[in-house]
Write a protein that holds these residues in place. Structure first.
Motif, PDB file in Angstrom:
ATOM      1  N   LEU A   1       1.165  -1.666  -0.121  1.00 33.85           N
ATOM      2  CA  LEU A   1       0.304   0.638   0.256  1.00 33.85           C
ATOM      3  C   LEU A   1       0.565   1.463   0.368  1.00 33.85           C
ATOM      4  N   ASP A   2       0.554   2.094  -0.764  1.00 38.24           N
ATOM      5  CA  ASP A   2       1.299   3.239  -1.051  1.00 38.24           C
ATOM      6  C   ASP A   2       0.611   4.657  -1.017  1.00 38.24           C
ATOM      7  N   GLY A   3       1.228   5.153  -0.752  1.00 37.22           N
ATOM      8  CA  GLY A   3       0.119   6.393  -0.922  1.00 37.22           C
ATOM      9  C   GLY A   3       0.697   7.487  -2.435  1.00 37.22           C
ATOM     10  N   ASP A   4       1.801   6.572  -2.367  1.00 35.01           N
ATOM     11  CA  ASP A   4       2.327   7.751  -3.532  1.00 35.01           C
ATOM     12  C   ASP A   4       2.103   6.381  -5.173  1.00 35.01           C
ATOM     13  N   GLN A   5       1.675   7.559  -6.497  1.00 42.41           N
ATOM     14  CA  GLN A   5       1.192   6.383  -7.054  1.00 42.41           C
ATOM     15  C   GLN A   5       2.508   6.301  -8.006  1.00 42.41           C
ATOM     16  N   LEU A   6       3.311   7.103  -8.234  1.00 43.93           N
ATOM     17  CA  LEU A   6       4.536   7.083  -8.995  1.00 43.93           C
ATOM     18  C   LEU A   6       5.417   6.224  -8.420  1.00 43.93           C
ATOM     19  N   TYR A   7       5.474   5.908  -6.777  1.00 47.59           N
ATOM     20  CA  TYR A   7       6.462   5.608  -6.487  1.00 47.59           C
ATOM     21  C   TYR A   7       6.241   3.816  -6.004  1.00 47.59           C
ATOM     22  N   LEU A   8       4.619   3.889  -5.856  1.00 50.11           N
ATOM     23  CA  LEU A   8       3.919   2.070  -6.150  1.00 50.11           C
ATOM     24  C   LEU A   8       4.188   1.658  -7.367  1.00 50.11           C
ATOM     25  N   ARG A   9       4.215   2.541  -8.740  1.00 51.14           N
ATOM     26  CA  ARG A   9       4.862   1.514 -10.136  1.00 51.14           C
ATOM     27  C   ARG A   9       6.005   1.463  -9.963  1.00 51.14           C
ATOM     28  N   LYS A  10       7.139   2.525  -9.206  1.00 56.54           N
ATOM     29  CA  LYS A  10       8.040   1.594  -9.565  1.00 56.54           C
ATOM     30  C   LYS A  10       8.156   1.035  -8.371  1.00 56.54           C
ATOM     31  N   SER A  11       7.846   0.863  -7.642  1.00 58.40           N
ATOM     32  CA  SER A  11       7.922  -0.536  -6.430  1.00 58.40           C
ATOM     33  C   SER A  11       7.944  -1.702  -7.193  1.00 58.40           C
ATOM     34  N   LEU A  12       6.376  -1.749  -7.429  1.00 58.34           N
ATOM     35  CA  LEU A  12       5.799  -3.293  -8.722  1.00 58.34           C
ATOM     36  C   LEU A  12       6.560  -3.575  -9.358  1.00 58.34           C
ATOM     37  N   SER A  13       7.289  -2.412 -10.472  1.00 57.34           N
ATOM     38  CA  SER A  13       8.276  -2.841 -11.218  1.00 57.34           C
ATOM     39  C   SER A  13       9.481  -3.722 -10.988  1.00 57.34           C
TER      40      SER A  13
ATOM     41  N   ILE B   1      15.042  10.631   9.648  1.00 58.40           N
ATOM     42  CA  ILE B   1      15.950  11.140   8.593  1.00 58.40           C
ATOM     43  C   ILE B   1      15.615  10.880   7.075  1.00 58.40           C
ATOM     44  N   LEU B   2      15.216  11.443   5.542  1.00 55.33           N
ATOM     45  CA  LEU B   2      14.785  10.839   4.277  1.00 55.33           C
ATOM     46  C   LEU B   2      15.173   9.842   4.074  1.00 55.33           C
ATOM     47  N   ILE B   3      13.990   8.818   3.915  1.00 52.38           N
ATOM     48  CA  ILE B   3      14.702   7.713   3.163  1.00 52.38           C
ATOM     49  C   ILE B   3      14.186   7.521   2.086  1.00 52.38           C
ATOM     50  N   HIS B   4      14.751   6.921   1.201  1.00 55.37           N
ATOM     51  CA  HIS B   4      14.597   6.644  -0.152  1.00 55.37           C
ATOM     52  C   HIS B   4      13.456   6.214  -0.741  1.00 55.37           C
ATOM     53  N   ALA B   5      13.159   6.108  -1.731  1.00 52.99           N
ATOM     54  CA  ALA B   5      11.843   6.117  -1.996  1.00 52.99           C
ATOM     55  C   ALA B   5      11.435   4.409  -2.446  1.00 52.99           C
ATOM     56  N   LEU B   6      12.747   3.407  -2.203  1.00 45.72           N
ATOM     57  CA  LEU B   6      12.796   2.969  -2.900  1.00 45.72           C
ATOM     58  C   LEU B   6      12.754   1.601  -1.082  1.00 45.72           C
ATOM     59  N   ASP B   7      13.555   2.504  -0.454  1.00 47.30           N
ATOM     60  CA  ASP B   7      13.600   1.475   1.075  1.00 47.30           C
ATOM     61  C   ASP B   7      13.067   0.641   1.657  1.00 47.30           C
ATOM     62  N   PRO B   8      11.834   0.511   2.023  1.00 43.00           N
ATOM     63  CA  PRO B   8      10.873  -0.331   2.164  1.00 43.00           C
ATOM     64  C   PRO B   8      10.890  -1.515   0.916  1.00 43.00           C
ATOM     65  N   VAL B   9      10.383  -1.346  -0.210  1.00 42.43           N
ATOM     66  CA  VAL B   9      10.486  -2.520  -1.230  1.00 42.43           C
ATOM     67  C   VAL B   9      12.026  -3.373  -0.937  1.00 42.43           C
ATOM     68  N   TYR B  10      12.783  -2.322  -0.248  1.00 39.49           N
ATOM     69  CA  TYR B  10      14.678  -3.561  -0.695  1.00 39.49           C
ATOM     70  C   TYR B  10      13.701  -4.748   0.965  1.00 39.49           C
ATOM     71  N   ILE B  11      13.428  -3.921   1.769  1.00 35.46           N
ATOM     72  CA  ILE B  11      13.357  -4.898   2.762  1.00 35.46           C
ATOM     73  C   ILE B  11      11.821  -5.882   2.872  1.00 35.46           C
ATOM     74  N   ALA B  12      11.422  -5.308   2.024  1.00 31.39           N
ATOM     75  CA  ALA B  12      10.240  -6.712   2.043  1.00 31.39           C
ATOM     76  C   ALA B  12      10.493  -8.097   0.701  1.00 31.39           C
TER      77      ALA B  12
END
Length: 299
Positions: free
Chosen positions: A110-122, A231-242
């Motif tokens: 679940l992502d609050g940002d549509q652009l980041y969601l597309r990057k994550s699913l990719s 601190i600021l986290i990168h858009a794909l950090d949660p994806v890396y953990i998952a």
């Protein structure tokens, strides 16, 4: 200044690139393009930049993201090799006659940002991790999970979007949820997920965004959360953990030092607790793999 324009903030030295999401009178709501940060800013503090401009901080993040993705792919290959060795151990058949299939952990994102969601699913697709993603406003994530979890039945839930510490006229308390834009919404979503599954090894929860209230998210039931150092986290950090959880064997725990050290933001950006992986192998190899949505492998 228009919606969708790329901007930087003069008061912060132009260190982070944002996209303008909304404009109300003389202020704008802006979202980070590389970092999961939601902020508001006076219009006169914003400077429009061309799409080709990359800040030094953004460039460093892109380099680290490439390194992290390379390591994920290498880990994925090593996991597949270990699976093969485990599959043939003890079999009397010749190795070339032995076949198996892989079942990585399934992700609900679940992502609050549509652009980041597309990057994550990719990225999930590149790593051959089964994943279902939904663009959901942070305030609606808890009720969405109540509906989706019984249907999707994931091994891993990612709850992320945008967050940040609110600017306040007086000294703010970093240990109060009231000091954050969306941490309270992430807490509610984690609690909803834990009502569905209380076993931390049966459902791995990865939650948070930039500057999120790490202690509150972890205390609510997350296995991994941001941000210990605010601190600021990168858009794909949660994806890396998952992804790491998805292809760590159920016989092993996710290596905390390894996974946190190779996130883009590092251990100040993401923290967590000892958690068992959700990757399984099966034998013999199935003729119809589509019903399990698994990744076929053979040796």
């Amino acid at each position: 200044m228009n919606l969708g324009d790329l901007v930087v903030r003069k008061s912060y030295g132009g260190d982070v690139t944002f996209r303008v999401e909304n404009i109300v009178q003389n202020a704008a709501v802006i979202k980070g393009t590389e970092f999961r940060l939601l902020a508001d800013s006076p219009l006169d503090d914003l400077v429009q930049v061309p799409p080709t401009r990359i800040t030094e901080r953004g460039q460093q993040a892109q380099i680290k993201a490439t390194e992290s993705l390379t390591k994920l792919r290498r880990d994925r290959q090593e996991q597949s090799q270990r699976s093969g060795e485990s599959a043939v151990a003890g079999w009397t058949q010749a190795p070339k006659e032995t076949a198996y299939f892989e079942v990585p952990g399934k992700v609900l994102h679940l992502d609050g940002d549509q652009l980041y969601l597309r990057k994550s699913l990719s990225l999930y697709e590149q790593l051959r991790i089964p994943a279902e993603g939904h663009h959901v406003h942070e305030s609606k994530m808890a009720e969405t999970l109540y509906r989706l979890l019984p249907r999707v039945r994931p091994d891993i839930v990612v709850i992320t979007g945008h967050d940040g510490v609110l600017k306040q006229p007086h000294t703010y308390d970093l240990y109060s949820l009231a000091s954050y834009k969306n941490s309270q919404n992430f807490v509610a979503a984690i609690q909803a997920a834990r009502e569905y599954e209380r076993n931390f090894d049966a459902l791995t929860i990865v939650a948070g965004a930039c500057q999120s209230h790490f202690e509150a998210l972890l205390g609510s039931g997350a296995n991994f959360a941001s941000s210990p150092g605010r601190i600021l986290i990168h858009a794909l950090d949660p994806v890396y953990i998952a992804a790491k959880a998805a292809f760590t064997s159920v016989r092993e725990t996710v290596n905390l030092g390894d996974v946190l050290g190779h996130t883009i933001s590092g251990s100040k950006g993401i923290g967590g607790i000892e958690t068992r992986g959700s990757f399984r192998i099966g034998m013999p190899r199935l003729q119809n793999l589509s019903t399990l949505k698994v990744t076929p492998s053979a040796i």
